[in-house]
Write a protein that holds these residues in place. Sequence first.
Motif, mmCIF file in Angstrom:
data_model
loop_
_atom_site.group_PDB
_atom_site.id
_atom_site.type_symbol
_atom_site.label_atom_id
_atom_site.label_comp_id
_atom_site.label_asym_id
_atom_site.label_seq_id
_atom_site.Cartn_x
_atom_site.Cartn_y
_atom_site.Cartn_z
ATOM 1 N N GLY A 14 -2.050 -7.212 -16.573
ATOM 2 C CA GLY A 14 -0.899 -6.378 -16.380
ATOM 3 C C GLY A 14 -0.960 -6.589 -14.982
ATOM 4 N N ARG A 15 -0.627 -5.979 -13.799
ATOM 5 C CA ARG A 15 -0.390 -7.017 -11.634
ATOM 6 C C ARG A 15 -1.654 -7.360 -11.622
ATOM 7 N NH1 ARG A 15 3.790 -2.921 -11.995
ATOM 8 N NH2 ARG A 15 5.467 -4.239 -12.007
ATOM 9 N N LYS A 16 -1.670 -8.064 -10.305
ATOM 10 C CA LYS A 16 -3.331 -8.329 -9.329
ATOM 11 C C LYS A 16 -2.495 -7.762 -8.265
ATOM 12 C CE LYS A 16 -2.789 -12.079 -10.695
ATOM 13 N NZ LYS A 16 -3.220 -13.957 -11.100
ATOM 14 N N VAL A 17 -3.190 -6.958 -7.881
ATOM 15 C CA VAL A 17 -2.892 -6.668 -6.770
ATOM 16 C C VAL A 17 -3.541 -6.530 -5.408
ATOM 17 C CG1 VAL A 17 -2.573 -4.550 -5.184
ATOM 18 C CG2 VAL A 17 -1.894 -4.070 -7.823
ATOM 19 N N PHE A 18 -3.573 -7.847 -4.711
ATOM 20 C CA PHE A 18 -4.410 -7.964 -3.178
ATOM 21 C C PHE A 18 -4.639 -7.067 -2.227
ATOM 22 C CE2 PHE A 18 -4.724 -11.333 -6.586
ATOM 23 C CZ PHE A 18 -5.945 -11.873 -6.555
ATOM 24 N N ARG A 19 -5.198 -6.376 -1.720
ATOM 25 C CA ARG A 19 -5.416 -5.322 -0.628
ATOM 26 C C ARG A 19 -5.658 -5.946 0.764
ATOM 27 N NH1 ARG A 19 -6.928 0.138 -1.219
ATOM 28 N NH2 ARG A 19 -7.088 0.486 0.374
ATOM 29 N N VAL A 20 -4.788 -5.725 2.228
ATOM 30 C CA VAL A 20 -5.451 -6.890 2.800
ATOM 31 C C VAL A 20 -5.484 -5.301 4.024
ATOM 32 C CG1 VAL A 20 -4.847 -8.764 4.877
ATOM 33 C CG2 VAL A 20 -4.655 -8.722 2.179
ATOM 34 N N GLU A 21 -6.779 -4.978 4.229
ATOM 35 C CA GLU A 21 -6.869 -3.372 5.595
ATOM 36 C C GLU A 21 -6.841 -4.414 6.595
ATOM 37 O OE1 GLU A 21 -6.629 -0.009 4.897
ATOM 38 O OE2 GLU A 21 -6.209 -1.169 3.091
ATOM 39 N N GLN A 22 -6.401 -3.881 7.899
ATOM 40 C CA GLN A 22 -6.469 -4.078 8.879
ATOM 41 C C GLN A 22 -5.645 -5.379 9.389
ATOM 42 O OE1 GLN A 22 -9.833 -3.108 11.447
ATOM 43 N NE2 GLN A 22 -10.746 -1.996 9.495
ATOM 44 N N ALA A 23 -4.782 -5.743 8.844
ATOM 45 C CA ALA A 23 -4.334 -7.503 8.949
ATOM 46 C C ALA A 23 -4.054 -7.777 9.436
ATOM 47 C CB ALA A 23 -3.010 -7.168 8.345
ATOM 48 N N ASP A 24 -4.098 -7.824 10.761
ATOM 49 C CA ASP A 24 -4.064 -7.485 11.984
ATOM 50 C C ASP A 24 -5.903 -8.321 12.128
ATOM 51 O OD1 ASP A 24 -5.566 -5.310 13.865
ATOM 52 O OD2 ASP A 24 -3.627 -4.706 12.317
ATOM 53 N N ARG A 25 -6.020 -8.222 12.138
ATOM 54 C CA ARG A 25 -7.315 -9.105 11.646
ATOM 55 C C ARG A 25 -8.247 -10.005 11.390
ATOM 56 N NH1 ARG A 25 -10.720 -4.118 13.115
ATOM 57 N NH2 ARG A 25 -12.994 -5.160 13.474
ATOM 58 N N MET A 26 -6.729 -11.064 10.419
ATOM 59 C CA MET A 26 -6.594 -11.851 10.360
ATOM 60 C C MET A 26 -7.055 -12.823 10.806
ATOM 61 S SD MET A 26 -4.512 -12.014 6.508
ATOM 62 C CE MET A 26 -2.999 -11.402 7.786
ATOM 63 N N THR A 27 -7.983 -13.829 11.429
ATOM 64 C CA THR A 27 -8.069 -15.629 11.962
ATOM 65 C C THR A 27 -6.857 -16.165 11.953
ATOM 66 O OG1 THR A 27 -9.104 -16.684 10.608
ATOM 67 C CG2 THR A 27 -10.512 -14.798 12.541
ATOM 68 N N GLU A 28 -6.090 -17.062 12.627
ATOM 69 C CA GLU A 28 -5.401 -17.941 12.193
ATOM 70 C C GLU A 28 -5.594 -18.562 11.115
ATOM 71 O OE1 GLU A 28 -3.113 -21.572 15.236
ATOM 72 O OE2 GLU A 28 -4.285 -20.256 15.902
ATOM 73 N N GLU A 29 -6.777 -18.690 11.039
ATOM 74 C CA GLU A 29 -6.641 -20.195 9.710
ATOM 75 C C GLU A 29 -6.745 -19.019 8.807
ATOM 76 O OE1 GLU A 29 -9.382 -19.387 12.610
ATOM 77 O OE2 GLU A 29 -9.147 -21.925 13.230
ATOM 78 N N ALA A 45 0.250 2.397 -8.702
ATOM 79 C CA ALA A 45 1.067 2.678 -9.156
ATOM 80 C C ALA A 45 1.778 1.448 -10.176
ATOM 81 C CB ALA A 45 1.904 2.716 -8.370
ATOM 82 N N LEU A 46 1.359 0.363 -8.921
ATOM 83 C CA LEU A 46 0.908 -0.921 -9.731
ATOM 84 C C LEU A 46 0.734 -1.278 -11.083
ATOM 85 C CD1 LEU A 46 1.647 -3.010 -6.081
ATOM 86 C CD2 LEU A 46 3.344 -2.894 -7.237
ATOM 87 N N VAL A 47 -0.424 -1.191 -10.837
ATOM 88 C CA VAL A 47 -1.192 -0.922 -12.166
ATOM 89 C C VAL A 47 -1.486 0.241 -13.385
ATOM 90 C CG1 VAL A 47 -2.995 -2.820 -10.955
ATOM 91 C CG2 VAL A 47 -3.316 -0.505 -11.054
ATOM 92 N N CYS A 48 -1.160 0.920 -12.977
ATOM 93 C CA CYS A 48 -0.233 2.182 -14.199
ATOM 94 C C CYS A 48 0.300 1.914 -15.047
ATOM 95 C CB CYS A 48 -0.370 3.118 -13.610
ATOM 96 S SG CYS A 48 0.048 4.884 -14.280
ATOM 97 N N PRO A 49 0.349 1.497 -16.015
ATOM 98 C CA PRO A 49 1.274 1.901 -17.732
ATOM 99 C C PRO A 49 2.258 2.652 -16.931
ATOM 100 C CG PRO A 49 -0.633 1.277 -18.122
ATOM 101 C CD PRO A 49 -0.903 2.146 -17.277
ATOM 102 N N ARG A 50 2.394 4.320 -16.415
ATOM 103 C CA ARG A 50 3.149 4.789 -16.376
ATOM 104 C C ARG A 50 3.869 5.080 -14.503
ATOM 105 N NH1 ARG A 50 0.419 10.424 -19.616
ATOM 106 N NH2 ARG A 50 -1.190 8.838 -18.633
ATOM 107 N N GLY A 51 3.392 3.972 -13.960
ATOM 108 C CA GLY A 51 4.493 3.741 -12.410
ATOM 109 C C GLY A 51 3.724 4.090 -11.783
ATOM 110 N N GLY A 52 2.596 5.019 -12.054
ATOM 111 C CA GLY A 52 1.225 6.314 -11.123
ATOM 112 C C GLY A 52 1.300 7.455 -11.396
#
Length: 202
Positions: A111-126, A49-56
């Motif tokens: 258009g927009r850029k979208v960054f998806r982060v799956e399992q965000a709890d698995r990010m290291t502190e850094e 929806a974020l990258v679609c010109p018609r909202g998804g």
Amino acid sequence: MTSVFERVPGQPEAMAFLARAAERPAHAYLLAGPEGSGKQLAARAFTAALVCPRGGCGECRDCRLALDDRHPNVVLVEPEGRDIRVGDGPDDGGTARWMVARAYLTAPEPGRKVFRVEQADRMTEEAADVLLKALEDPPADTVFVLSSARPHEVPETVRSRCQTIAFRPLSEEFVVETLVAEGIPEDRARLASRLAGGNLGR
């Protein structure tokens, strides 16, 4: 024409929120809920929806590519092994710095850029610290979409800069109806639903 949001079953409140958010998105969202509740499907739909010109619309090239995780303006970040590490690129086992560096570049397509982060709890502190810098000074026309089954393990500094959308365990009746529609006898479907605890994938 079926909207991308109508393709995510069992989470009407979360999808209604995301459908509204897609019209005037903030810079960061956290989709939080148990495994098997539909977060990944929802993240793909929201991204489309974020990258679609018609909202998804669900039918155009942008939607199709986004739903397949292949849109040029969409970057998907997942754990490499156990963690999402800081690194300089996906090939060295680290993705956070690479992701954020791309966030400040011109999008490959208009258009927009979208960054998806799956399992965000698995990010290291850094890695979380690197992402935090982008959330504090978000690039224009860029949306970060994080998801986690353990949102309490996502650093508070990151969580506080995201709008959180709660995904509940799928109801027993919903899981039963879905399994029966796939040809599973109702008694087995009901037992499986109770054992799965609202996790359709399980």
